[in-house]
Design a protein around this motif. Structure first.
Motif, PDB file in Angstrom:
ATOM      1  N   ASP A 115     -11.061  33.126  44.697  1.00  0.00           N
ATOM      2  CA  ASP A 115     -10.668  31.855  44.075  1.00  0.00           C
ATOM      3  C   ASP A 115     -10.981  30.683  45.003  1.00  0.00           C
ATOM      4  OD1 ASP A 115      -9.834  33.252  41.921  1.00  0.00           O
ATOM      5  OD2 ASP A 115      -7.681  33.082  42.335  1.00  0.00           O
ATOM      6  N   ILE A 116     -10.675  30.868  46.266  1.00  0.00           N
ATOM      7  CA  ILE A 116     -10.925  29.792  47.236  1.00  0.00           C
ATOM      8  C   ILE A 116     -12.415  29.482  47.294  1.00  0.00           C
ATOM      9  CG2 ILE A 116     -10.918  29.220  49.692  1.00  0.00           C
ATOM     10  CD1 ILE A 116      -8.266  30.792  49.898  1.00  0.00           C
ATOM     11  N   LEU A 117     -13.219  30.531  47.399  1.00  0.00           N
ATOM     12  CA  LEU A 117     -14.665  30.318  47.509  1.00  0.00           C
ATOM     13  C   LEU A 117     -15.228  29.775  46.202  1.00  0.00           C
ATOM     14  CD1 LEU A 117     -15.814  33.459  49.543  1.00  0.00           C
ATOM     15  CD2 LEU A 117     -15.198  31.174  50.361  1.00  0.00           C
ATOM     16  N   SER A 118     -14.556  30.047  45.105  1.00  0.00           N
ATOM     17  CA  SER A 118     -15.038  29.575  43.809  1.00  0.00           C
ATOM     18  C   SER A 118     -14.796  28.084  43.642  1.00  0.00           C
ATOM     19  CB  SER A 118     -14.343  30.341  42.677  1.00  0.00           C
ATOM     20  OG  SER A 118     -14.731  31.698  42.709  1.00  0.00           O
ATOM     21  N   ILE A 119     -13.528  27.703  43.661  1.00  0.00           N
ATOM     22  CA  ILE A 119     -13.270  26.269  43.608  1.00  0.00           C
ATOM     23  C   ILE A 119     -13.717  25.669  44.928  1.00  0.00           C
ATOM     24  CG2 ILE A 119     -11.285  26.604  42.110  1.00  0.00           C
ATOM     25  CD1 ILE A 119      -9.562  25.912  44.544  1.00  0.00           C
ATOM     26  N   ASN A 120     -13.984  26.555  45.852  1.00  0.00           N
ATOM     27  CA  ASN A 120     -14.554  26.292  47.163  1.00  0.00           C
ATOM     28  C   ASN A 120     -13.707  25.364  48.009  1.00  0.00           C
ATOM     29  OD1 ASN A 120     -16.057  26.351  49.345  1.00  0.00           O
ATOM     30  ND2 ASN A 120     -17.996  26.226  48.271  1.00  0.00           N
ATOM     31  N   SER A 121     -13.362  24.251  47.465  1.00  0.00           N
ATOM     32  CA  SER A 121     -12.532  23.346  48.243  1.00  0.00           C
ATOM     33  C   SER A 121     -12.207  22.152  47.382  1.00  0.00           C
ATOM     34  CB  SER A 121     -13.251  22.900  49.502  1.00  0.00           C
ATOM     35  OG  SER A 121     -13.435  21.519  49.497  1.00  0.00           O
ATOM     36  N   PRO A 122     -11.017  21.654  47.509  1.00  0.00           N
ATOM     37  CA  PRO A 122     -10.652  20.464  46.747  1.00  0.00           C
ATOM     38  C   PRO A 122     -11.418  19.246  47.248  1.00  0.00           C
ATOM     39  CG  PRO A 122      -8.871  21.169  48.192  1.00  0.00           C
ATOM     40  CD  PRO A 122      -9.988  22.117  48.397  1.00  0.00           C
ATOM     41  N   ASN A 127      -8.262  39.552  48.454  1.00  0.00           N
ATOM     42  CA  ASN A 127      -9.633  39.376  47.992  1.00  0.00           C
ATOM     43  C   ASN A 127      -9.699  38.411  46.819  1.00  0.00           C
ATOM     44  OD1 ASN A 127     -10.837  41.021  49.845  1.00  0.00           O
ATOM     45  ND2 ASN A 127     -10.651  42.867  48.579  1.00  0.00           N
ATOM     46  N   LYS A 128      -8.743  38.562  45.928  1.00  0.00           N
ATOM     47  CA  LYS A 128      -8.704  37.668  44.771  1.00  0.00           C
ATOM     48  C   LYS A 128      -8.497  36.228  45.247  1.00  0.00           C
ATOM     49  CE  LYS A 128      -6.047  36.442  40.668  1.00  0.00           C
ATOM     50  NZ  LYS A 128      -6.180  35.027  41.111  1.00  0.00           N
ATOM     51  N   GLN A 129      -7.553  36.052  46.150  1.00  0.00           N
ATOM     52  CA  GLN A 129      -7.293  34.718  46.704  1.00  0.00           C
ATOM     53  C   GLN A 129      -8.571  34.150  47.316  1.00  0.00           C
ATOM     54  OE1 GLN A 129      -4.478  32.788  46.787  1.00  0.00           O
ATOM     55  NE2 GLN A 129      -3.414  34.246  45.471  1.00  0.00           N
ATOM     56  N   GLY A 170      -1.636  27.021  37.996  1.00  0.00           N
ATOM     57  CA  GLY A 170      -1.004  28.326  38.012  1.00  0.00           C
ATOM     58  C   GLY A 170      -1.455  29.197  39.171  1.00  0.00           C
ATOM     59  N   MET A 171      -2.434  28.738  39.892  1.00  0.00           N
ATOM     60  CA  MET A 171      -2.913  29.513  41.034  1.00  0.00           C
ATOM     61  C   MET A 171      -1.941  29.358  42.206  1.00  0.00           C
ATOM     62  SD  MET A 171      -6.461  29.048  43.196  1.00  0.00           S
ATOM     63  CE  MET A 171      -6.705  29.917  44.759  1.00  0.00           C
ATOM     64  N   ASN A 172      -1.714  30.447  42.912  1.00  0.00           N
ATOM     65  CA  ASN A 172      -0.913  30.388  44.126  1.00  0.00           C
ATOM     66  C   ASN A 172      -1.745  29.675  45.194  1.00  0.00           C
ATOM     67  OD1 ASN A 172       0.018  30.986  46.743  1.00  0.00           O
ATOM     68  ND2 ASN A 172       1.181  32.723  45.953  1.00  0.00           N
ATOM     69  N   ILE A 203     -20.696  37.269  52.021  1.00  0.00           N
ATOM     70  CA  ILE A 203     -19.525  36.669  52.655  1.00  0.00           C
ATOM     71  C   ILE A 203     -18.263  37.421  52.260  1.00  0.00           C
ATOM     72  CG2 ILE A 203     -18.106  34.595  52.776  1.00  0.00           C
ATOM     73  CD1 ILE A 203     -20.740  34.322  54.183  1.00  0.00           C
ATOM     74  N   GLN A 204     -18.145  37.667  50.976  1.00  0.00           N
ATOM     75  CA  GLN A 204     -16.954  38.389  50.517  1.00  0.00           C
ATOM     76  C   GLN A 204     -16.874  39.772  51.142  1.00  0.00           C
ATOM     77  OE1 GLN A 204     -16.121  38.211  46.174  1.00  0.00           O
ATOM     78  NE2 GLN A 204     -14.287  37.372  47.130  1.00  0.00           N
ATOM     79  N   ALA A 205     -18.008  40.442  51.176  1.00  0.00           N
ATOM     80  CA  ALA A 205     -18.028  41.777  51.780  1.00  0.00           C
ATOM     81  C   ALA A 205     -17.600  41.706  53.244  1.00  0.00           C
ATOM     82  CB  ALA A 205     -19.424  42.377  51.668  1.00  0.00           C
TER      83      ALA A 205
END
Lengths: 211, 211
Positions: free
Chosen positions: B199-206, B194-196, A160-162, B104-106
DNA sequence: ACTTTTATTGAACATCTGTCTAATAAAAAT
DNA sequence: ATTTTTATTAGACAGATGTTCAATAAAAGT
């Protein structure tokens, strides 16, 4: 410098999609493309004028404008052929079998070999003087591979994530390696590049959530 | 379209490094830069000729070549100013305190705000018709921030590793987000961006090693 | 083979490019 | 305030650009 190799042949093969086109058009475009390749052996793309290209190709300058807007239009054709070759290398059988990190690595190794093979062209694609156009052509191609890998991995992890931003993030990360390779004048061997990639994918990122 | 805003003022402030320069030089360059800004309000960068720029700036065309090679030379100055502004935003105090993902986010949020602020310019920087030059200017700036973060994290995780490829990988990944933002016409809000990113940094990478 | 269609050509046009002069004007140095 | 230095200017130059035209030649269609 600038070995045409088999690409030269490829350039005369794209008639596939132009098959039912006027022979004169095909001849004109081929002459221009071949002349460009000749000129590229002695001078940078940005210094090649439409006038001299037409003189060498024995094409009236007015005719040029019936086909292309500028010299980049002619070079773009080569980049498209090269990028299609990269495309093709992804439709190989063993590709559909294994997933995960080995797959990604295998894919990236393919890209490295591809870039090395067409180094003369990628040296131009990454040149700071050429328009972003070529970069985006490459970006879009790699991005379409990346979409498969990412979307699939995402389906399990975060459905569901973009994924648009994630895919562009991952795609451009790979292109970052190619930029670095370019800046180091392609001195890094493919083996070393693979090692670097492995290390990067292993530590994955200094932004790892629980770092 | 193309609000000059405070950047216009900035453009006349760079005399810092040119302080002991001939007044005529400064005046000439300022006139050209200001004229370019004027023209950019009505037409794309690639269609602006040296001749019309000089006419508007009331500068002899021959004089132009004493300062710049082409129109891009003039625009480059603006990009340098903007990129210096991005640079400055990184030398803020709270930057030195916290590390890791929050840092990093900041940092990235700062970049997003920066790009949004100068959107009119970044629309040109990411335009497919402009030379790679501008992209590399931005790349090098972000890369120098990234070096700090990465090198430090690497010192603990994998000391002795050559970090050049990793840094370029991470830098260009961020630029990938900006490219995607650009392609979606900057419609994505900074909050959503920021949300995107999160999410990217969380799942970090496939490509995560144990995915 | 003949007709029709259409791509190419040469020529001309105004404008732009990049470079070079000698003359001038405006800064900097004294 | 005067001299010295140097940036700007106008003008000219060959070549490049982008567009248009009628004439021609080479394909395609029959």
């Amino acid at each position: 410098m600038f070995s045409n190799g088999h690409l030269f042949l490829n350039a005369f093969n794209i008639g596939v999609k132009n098959l039912k086109q006027d022979l004169r058009i095909i001849k004109t475009q081929e002459n221009l493309r071949y002349a460009l390749l000749k000129l590229l052996k002695s001078k940078p793309l940005e210094s090649i004028t439409i006038a001299e290209l037409c003189r060498l190709a024995k094409i009236n300058r007015g005719t040029f404008y019936l086909h292309y807007k500028d010299v980049h239009g002619v070079f773009k054709h080569y980049v498209e052929v090269i990028v299609e070759d990269l495309w093709r290398s992804y439709e190989e059988p063993y590709h559909k079998t294994n997933y995960k990190i080995e797959k990604i690595q295998a894919d990236m190794i393919k890209i490295f070999h591809h870039v090395k093979e067409y180094q003369d062209f990628y040296q131009i694609v990454f040149d700071e003087r050429v328009p972003m156009m070529y970069y985006y052509l490459l970006f879009d191609t790699i991005r379409s591979f990346m979409r498969e890998s990412v979307d699939e991995a995402l389906q399990r992890a975060e459905p569901g994530m973009n994924s648009d931003y994630l895919i562009s993030y991952q795609t451009n990360a790979i292109l970052g390696i190619l930029i670095e390779w370019h800046r180091q004048s392609y001195k890094t061997s493919i083996q070393e590049l693979n090692k670097q990639l492995f290390d990067i994918l292993s530590i994955n990122s200094p932004f790892r959530k629980n770092d």
